[in-house]
Design an enzyme around this catalytic site. Structure first.
Site, mmCIF file in Angstrom:
data_model
loop_
_atom_site.group_PDB
_atom_site.id
_atom_site.type_symbol
_atom_site.label_atom_id
_atom_site.label_comp_id
_atom_site.label_asym_id
_atom_site.label_seq_id
_atom_site.Cartn_x
_atom_site.Cartn_y
_atom_site.Cartn_z
ATOM 1 N N LYS A 27 49.288 65.234 60.348
ATOM 2 C CA LYS A 27 49.714 65.328 58.940
ATOM 3 C C LYS A 27 49.837 63.959 58.273
ATOM 4 O O LYS A 27 49.334 63.734 57.174
ATOM 5 C CB LYS A 27 51.050 66.090 58.872
ATOM 6 C CG LYS A 27 50.915 67.560 59.254
ATOM 7 C CD LYS A 27 52.222 68.275 59.293
ATOM 8 C CE LYS A 27 53.085 67.939 60.486
ATOM 9 N NZ LYS A 27 52.550 68.289 61.809
ATOM 10 N N THR A 60 53.876 52.999 61.688
ATOM 11 C CA THR A 60 55.011 53.762 61.139
ATOM 12 C C THR A 60 55.356 54.903 62.092
ATOM 13 O O THR A 60 56.084 55.808 61.715
ATOM 14 C CB THR A 60 54.663 54.384 59.762
ATOM 15 O OG1 THR A 60 53.492 55.187 59.927
ATOM 16 C CG2 THR A 60 54.440 53.337 58.696
ATOM 17 N N SER A 61 54.803 54.872 63.304
ATOM 18 C CA SER A 61 54.949 56.045 64.174
ATOM 19 C C SER A 61 56.137 55.904 65.129
ATOM 20 O O SER A 61 57.226 56.409 64.844
ATOM 21 C CB SER A 61 53.647 56.294 64.909
ATOM 22 O OG SER A 61 53.615 57.608 65.365
ATOM 23 N N ARG A 62 55.939 55.217 66.245
ATOM 24 C CA ARG A 62 57.044 54.938 67.170
ATOM 25 C C ARG A 62 56.814 53.553 67.767
ATOM 26 O O ARG A 62 55.680 53.187 68.085
ATOM 27 C CB ARG A 62 57.122 55.978 68.293
ATOM 28 C CG ARG A 62 57.709 57.322 67.870
ATOM 29 C CD ARG A 62 59.206 57.248 67.537
ATOM 30 N NE ARG A 62 59.748 58.533 67.151
ATOM 31 C CZ ARG A 62 59.859 58.975 65.892
ATOM 32 N NH1 ARG A 62 59.454 58.228 64.883
ATOM 33 N NH2 ARG A 62 60.389 60.149 65.641
ATOM 34 N N ASP A 88 57.305 49.596 60.868
ATOM 35 C CA ASP A 88 58.494 50.338 60.440
ATOM 36 C C ASP A 88 59.306 50.773 61.653
ATOM 37 O O ASP A 88 60.398 51.308 61.505
ATOM 38 C CB ASP A 88 58.069 51.570 59.625
ATOM 39 C CG ASP A 88 59.265 52.292 59.012
ATOM 40 O OD1 ASP A 88 60.150 51.597 58.463
ATOM 41 O OD2 ASP A 88 59.326 53.530 59.082
ATOM 42 N N HIS A 111 62.737 51.516 60.139
ATOM 43 C CA HIS A 111 62.481 52.963 60.288
ATOM 44 C C HIS A 111 62.878 53.742 59.029
ATOM 45 O O HIS A 111 63.763 54.597 59.064
ATOM 46 C CB HIS A 111 63.237 53.506 61.507
ATOM 47 C CG HIS A 111 62.568 54.714 62.104
ATOM 48 N ND1 HIS A 111 62.480 54.915 63.453
ATOM 49 C CD2 HIS A 111 61.956 55.784 61.530
ATOM 50 C CE1 HIS A 111 61.844 56.057 63.690
ATOM 51 N NE2 HIS A 111 61.516 56.605 62.532
ATOM 52 N N PHE A 148 60.426 57.685 56.329
ATOM 53 C CA PHE A 148 60.791 59.044 55.900
ATOM 54 C C PHE A 148 61.676 59.039 54.653
ATOM 55 O O PHE A 148 61.922 60.097 54.071
ATOM 56 C CB PHE A 148 61.584 59.746 57.025
ATOM 57 C CG PHE A 148 62.969 59.176 57.198
ATOM 58 C CD1 PHE A 148 63.151 58.015 57.909
ATOM 59 C CD2 PHE A 148 64.072 59.784 56.611
ATOM 60 C CE1 PHE A 148 64.419 57.457 58.040
ATOM 61 C CE2 PHE A 148 65.340 59.237 56.736
ATOM 62 C CZ PHE A 148 65.510 58.071 57.462
HETATM 63 P P1 NAD Z 1 51.293 65.433 63.817
HETATM 64 O O1 NAD Z 1 51.731 66.211 65.010
HETATM 65 O O2 NAD Z 1 50.921 66.181 62.573
HETATM 66 O O3 NAD Z 1 50.035 64.509 64.206
HETATM 67 C C1 NAD Z 1 49.970 63.756 65.388
HETATM 68 C C2 NAD Z 1 48.494 63.651 65.763
HETATM 69 O O4 NAD Z 1 48.433 62.774 66.891
HETATM 70 C C3 NAD Z 1 47.864 64.977 66.163
HETATM 71 O O5 NAD Z 1 46.648 65.164 65.470
HETATM 72 C C4 NAD Z 1 47.650 64.834 67.665
HETATM 73 O O6 NAD Z 1 46.498 65.539 68.139
HETATM 74 C C5 NAD Z 1 47.467 63.334 67.784
HETATM 75 N N1 NAD Z 1 47.667 62.844 69.141
HETATM 76 C C6 NAD Z 1 48.516 63.301 70.097
HETATM 77 N N2 NAD Z 1 48.368 62.572 71.224
HETATM 78 C C7 NAD Z 1 47.427 61.635 70.953
HETATM 79 C C8 NAD Z 1 46.833 60.596 71.706
HETATM 80 N N3 NAD Z 1 47.175 60.410 73.004
HETATM 81 N N4 NAD Z 1 45.901 59.835 71.120
HETATM 82 C C9 NAD Z 1 45.522 60.053 69.834
HETATM 83 N N5 NAD Z 1 46.043 61.025 69.077
HETATM 84 C C10 NAD Z 1 46.986 61.801 69.633
HETATM 85 O O7 NAD Z 1 52.441 64.392 63.543
HETATM 86 P P2 NAD Z 1 52.763 63.637 62.164
HETATM 87 O O8 NAD Z 1 53.677 64.465 61.359
HETATM 88 O O9 NAD Z 1 51.496 63.151 61.586
HETATM 89 O O10 NAD Z 1 53.651 62.408 62.714
HETATM 90 C C11 NAD Z 1 53.074 61.383 63.497
HETATM 91 C C12 NAD Z 1 54.179 60.523 64.055
HETATM 92 O O11 NAD Z 1 54.817 59.822 62.988
HETATM 93 C C13 NAD Z 1 55.330 61.301 64.731
HETATM 94 O O12 NAD Z 1 55.046 61.563 66.079
HETATM 95 C C14 NAD Z 1 56.491 60.375 64.574
HETATM 96 O O13 NAD Z 1 56.606 59.585 65.731
HETATM 97 C C15 NAD Z 1 56.111 59.463 63.400
HETATM 98 N N6 NAD Z 1 57.033 59.590 62.253
HETATM 99 C C16 NAD Z 1 57.604 58.463 61.758
HETATM 100 C C17 NAD Z 1 58.456 58.521 60.663
HETATM 101 C C18 NAD Z 1 59.075 57.305 60.052
HETATM 102 O O14 NAD Z 1 60.056 57.425 59.312
HETATM 103 N N7 NAD Z 1 58.563 56.120 60.306
HETATM 104 C C19 NAD Z 1 58.729 59.772 60.098
HETATM 105 C C20 NAD Z 1 58.114 60.899 60.621
HETATM 106 C C21 NAD Z 1 57.269 60.812 61.703
#
Ligand code: NAD
Length: 329
Positions: free
Chosen positions: A154, A229-231, A255, A292, A295
């Site tokens: 997403k 911005t992920s982890r 982030d 962080h 969001f």
């Molecule tokens: P999502 O589940 O919609 O998308 C994650 C994608 O990563 C999926 O398409 C999945 O197939 C893919 N994936 C899984 N394992 C993988 C790998 N080994 N290699 C490559 N791709 C892989 O999740 P999202 O809603 O897009 O969120 C993504 C990340 O963003 C979350 O996991 C979270 O850690 C992070 N996040 C951060 C904040 C923030 O405030 N900074 C807020 C929300 C989410």
């Protein structure tokens, strides 16, 4: 229903206090983070509600089971901070907020990219001091450059939509490529070698921990922009510092940080910074760290609040738990 609400910040109260009443849910707001010392505060509650830096291990889950706690409500999409296997073992559902506003996080990623590229963070400080020199602040056009998106879920898709607005070529990598997306799926190696901008949007798992390491950084183009911005633990920060020292990066926007627990979301401005890696990161002029807050928009906070309370409502009323995190066998 009574909820022990850990790690409460003023903005949590602002959203959850009135809406919690609407849902008939009694929320006990706690300043404490959720850890092995504070887990006892969950006693007498039906569920706990936690955020991304509340780490919940098996011993804590065992205690929750003993207290009769029936659910763990996450105010987040990511769930790497909870031992999901242990929760399943003790039959405690873990309910997350799978999607609240992908755009909020992607827009923040874009803000980081635009800022480090055009040195907005430095220009702000200069002009406030009436230093109107632009020496050292030259950026690069994004127009017609190549972006590499790792994780096309997403948030990754929201980022792709925005980067296409710059007429960028989009390379992507995902374990499960999405055929409906107008992007070029390539191997990770190719993505590293060809991208001018790399943005991380995959979850933190055993497979993705330290995805960005010495070897992957060596493969990247000189002058690459890296946005996370992920982890935090997707990046080996020591390798990143080495890469920055060798002038590999045009800019880095973070982030999240692998050692953010106990640090991010807190005011540490009156303390001596003991984390030397973070302190070192802050010394690079082309690094921008935010704590962080991807969001953190009104729309996302409202959606997180409503979805978390919907999860609590479902738990209380025996309704299907559509947002339960399931264990992979
Ligand atoms: P999502 O589940 O919609 O998308 C994650 C994608 O990563 C999926 O398409 C999945 O197939 C893919 N994936 C899984 N394992 C993988 C790998 N080994 N290699 C490559 N791709 C892989 O999740 P999202 O809603 O897009 O969120 C993504 C990340 O963003 C979350 O996991 C979270 O850690 C992070 N996040 C951060 C904040 C923030 O405030 N900074 C807020 C929300 C989410």
């Amino acid at each position: 229903m009574r909820i022990a609400f850990y790690t409460t910040k003023p903005y949590d109260r602002f959203w959850f206090e009135p809406l919690g009443k609407d849902y008939g849910i009694d929320i006990h707001f706690l300043d404490a983070t959720c850890d092995d010392e504070t887990i006892i505060l969950a006693k007498g509650h039906d569920a706990i509600c936690v955020f991304v830096n509340d780490h919940i291990d098996e011993a804590m889950i065992k205690q929750l089971a003993e207290y009769g706690v029936q659910g763990i409500l996450l105010r987040s999409a990511g769930f790497n901070h909870v031992d999901i296997q242990a929760a399943a073992k003790y039959h405690i559902p873990v309910l997350r907020v799978p999607s609240y506003s992908p755009e909020a996080v992607a827009e923040h990623g874009l803000a980081l990219l635009m800022s480090v590229n055009r040195y907005i963070h430095r220009a702000y400080n200069r002009t406030r001091d009436f230093n109107m020199s632009i020496n050292g602040l030259m950026g690069t056009n994004l127009y017609h450059k190549t972006a590499g998106i790792i994780g096309t879920g997403k948030i990754g898709q929201a980022m792709i939509r925005m980067l296409k607005g710059f007429d960028m070529r989009i390379l992507a990598y995902d374990l499960f490529p999405n055929k409906d997306l107008d992007v070029e799926y390539v191997s990770l190696e190719e993505l590293y070698e060809k991208s001018d901008v790399i943005s991380l949007h995959c979850p933190l798992t055993k497979e993705t921990e330290y995805l960005i390491n010495k070897e992957s950084i060596e493969r990247m183009k000189k002058g690459v922009y890296l946005i996370n911005t992920s982890r935090g633990a997707l990046i080996d920060t020591n390798a990143l510092v080495e890469g920055l020292l060798s002038e590999k990066f045009g800019g880095v926007g973070l982030d999240v940080y692998e050692e953010e627990e106990g640090l991010f979301f807190e005011d540490k401005s009156n303390e001596i910074m003991k984390d030397e890696t973070l302190a070192r990161l802050m010394t690079f002029p082309n690094v921008l760290v935010t704590s962080h807050m991807g969001f953190f928009t009104e729309e996302a906070m409202q959606a997180i609040t409503i979805e978390t309370l919907e999860n609590a409502y479902a738990l209380k009323n025996g309704v299907e738990l559509v947002n339960a995190v399931t264990v992979k066998s």
